[in-house]
Scaffold this active site. Structure first.
Site, PDB file in Angstrom:
ATOM      1  N   CYS A 125       0.827  -1.214   0.000  1.00 16.86           N
ATOM      2  CA  CYS A 125       0.000   0.000   0.000  1.00 16.86           C
ATOM      3  C   CYS A 125       0.867   1.272   0.000  1.00 16.86           C
ATOM      4  O   CYS A 125       1.441   1.603  -1.014  1.00 16.86           O
ATOM      5  CB  CYS A 125      -0.991  -0.028   1.162  1.00 16.86           C
ATOM      6  SG  CYS A 125      -2.354   1.152   0.932  1.00 16.86           S
TER       7      CYS A 125
ATOM      8  N   HIS B 213      -3.791  -5.194   0.608  1.00 15.04           N
ATOM      9  CA  HIS B 213      -3.341  -5.521   1.963  1.00 15.04           C
ATOM     10  C   HIS B 213      -3.361  -7.039   2.212  1.00 15.04           C
ATOM     11  O   HIS B 213      -4.288  -7.564   2.821  1.00 15.04           O
ATOM     12  CB  HIS B 213      -4.230  -4.818   2.996  1.00 15.04           C
ATOM     13  CG  HIS B 213      -3.995  -3.353   3.076  1.00 15.04           C
ATOM     14  ND1 HIS B 213      -3.091  -2.786   3.954  1.00 15.04           N
ATOM     15  CD2 HIS B 213      -4.533  -2.326   2.369  1.00 15.04           C
ATOM     16  CE1 HIS B 213      -3.087  -1.472   3.791  1.00 15.04           C
ATOM     17  NE2 HIS B 213      -3.943  -1.169   2.835  1.00 15.04           N
TER      18      HIS B 213
ATOM     19  N   GLU C  31      -1.575  -8.562   4.303  1.00 13.29           N
ATOM     20  CA  GLU C  31      -1.326  -8.832   5.729  1.00 13.29           C
ATOM     21  C   GLU C  31      -2.607  -9.000   6.538  1.00 13.29           C
ATOM     22  O   GLU C  31      -2.594  -9.573   7.637  1.00 13.29           O
ATOM     23  CB  GLU C  31      -0.479  -7.701   6.337  1.00 13.29           C
ATOM     24  CG  GLU C  31      -1.233  -6.465   6.780  1.00 13.29           C
ATOM     25  CD  GLU C  31      -1.778  -5.602   5.652  1.00 13.29           C
ATOM     26  OE1 GLU C  31      -2.584  -4.680   5.928  1.00 13.29           O
ATOM     27  OE2 GLU C  31      -1.392  -5.822   4.493  1.00 13.29           O
TER      28      GLU C  31
END
Length: 255
Positions: free
Chosen positions: A112, A221, A223
């Site tokens: 990001c 994202h 994660e």
């Protein structure tokens, strides 16, 4: 061997009366449980940061997302939305860190804001508001939604056949990703290779041509709840494996 060390540059934030150097737990968690590495926070000290000392012990770098925008003046524009958060201390730390890490061919995973930082560090530019560009989608999340919806699948991306990301994901040609960003790549920096595009043509992933191992940036994202997403797990596992290989190769020479 001990776990590889992954540098995670911090954001510089004012919390109440004091300034803090912060990183969200979800990134650190993914480094530990999915990549199998040990995260080490790098304070956003700008020109006071001893990057050489940090890189000497590092086996990889993870660049996180953040609510702040990369300073538009770093790619030759005026800041169009001064009401949005900036983080000049992080900019002053991460951009030289990126260039130094790539020169050492350290494994690099940029997410990001980090994805945007690499592009700017290497001479590219950003759209300050992707949704204001004719023909582009609105890639922002609805901040009134619960987090599970904000980080849910938002749009499709198409992967470059045979490229790094496609290989990591077992030859997949497209996938659904979340989308929580206002800025996006306008001009891709020289030396970055497109790994995935959104349907509106926005670059969603790239690799760094000069790094033969793992040097990957993604706009979404992975994660987020990494253990529940097999594609995200594969990405962090590949990053962790690259960090282990770097660790083994470079320990003998003390980097």
């Amino acid at each position: 061997m001990p776990r590889p060390i992954v540098l995670v540059p911090a954001c510089h934030r004012q919390l109440g009366s004091h300034a803090y150097h912060t990183a969200q737990d979800k990134y650190l968690h993914a480094v530990v449980v999915a990549a199998g590495c040990m995260p080490l926070l790098l304070p956003a000290l700008g020109q006071d940061a001893d990057l050489e000392a940090a890189l000497r012990i590092a086996d990889g770098v993870l660049l996180t997302g953040s609510a702040s925008n990369v300073d538009a003046r770093l790619y030759g524009q005026e800041i169009a939305f001064p009401e949005l958060p900036q983080d000049t201390a992080r900019d002053a730390t991460t951009l030289p860190l990126i260039r130094a890490a790539l020169a050492r061919q350290l494994p690099l995973f940029a997410i990001c804001r980090g994805f945007q930082e690499v592009n700017v560090a290497l001479g590219g530019s950003l759209h300050q508001a992707v949704h204001a560009v004719p023909g582009m989608l609105d890639h922002r999340e609805n901040i009134s939604d619960p987090l599970a919806r904000q980080y849910g699948p938002a749009h499709r991306i198409r992967l470059t056949p045979g490229a790094l990301l496609s290989r990591i994901l077992g030859g997949e040609s497209e996938m659904m990703v979340n989308s929580l960003h206002g800025q996006g790549i306008a001009r891709l920096a020289d030396g970055l290779l497109v790994e995935a595009l959104a349907d509106d043509g926005l670059v969603e992933a790239y690799a760094v041509a000069a790094v033969p191992g793992f040097a990957l940036g993604v706009q979404w994202h992975p994660e987020w709840q990494v253990e529940d997403n097999p594609q995200s797990m594969r990405m962090f596992e590949a990053f962790g494996q690259a960090c282990r290989e770097y660790q083994v190769t470079n320990k003998a020479t003390n980097k």
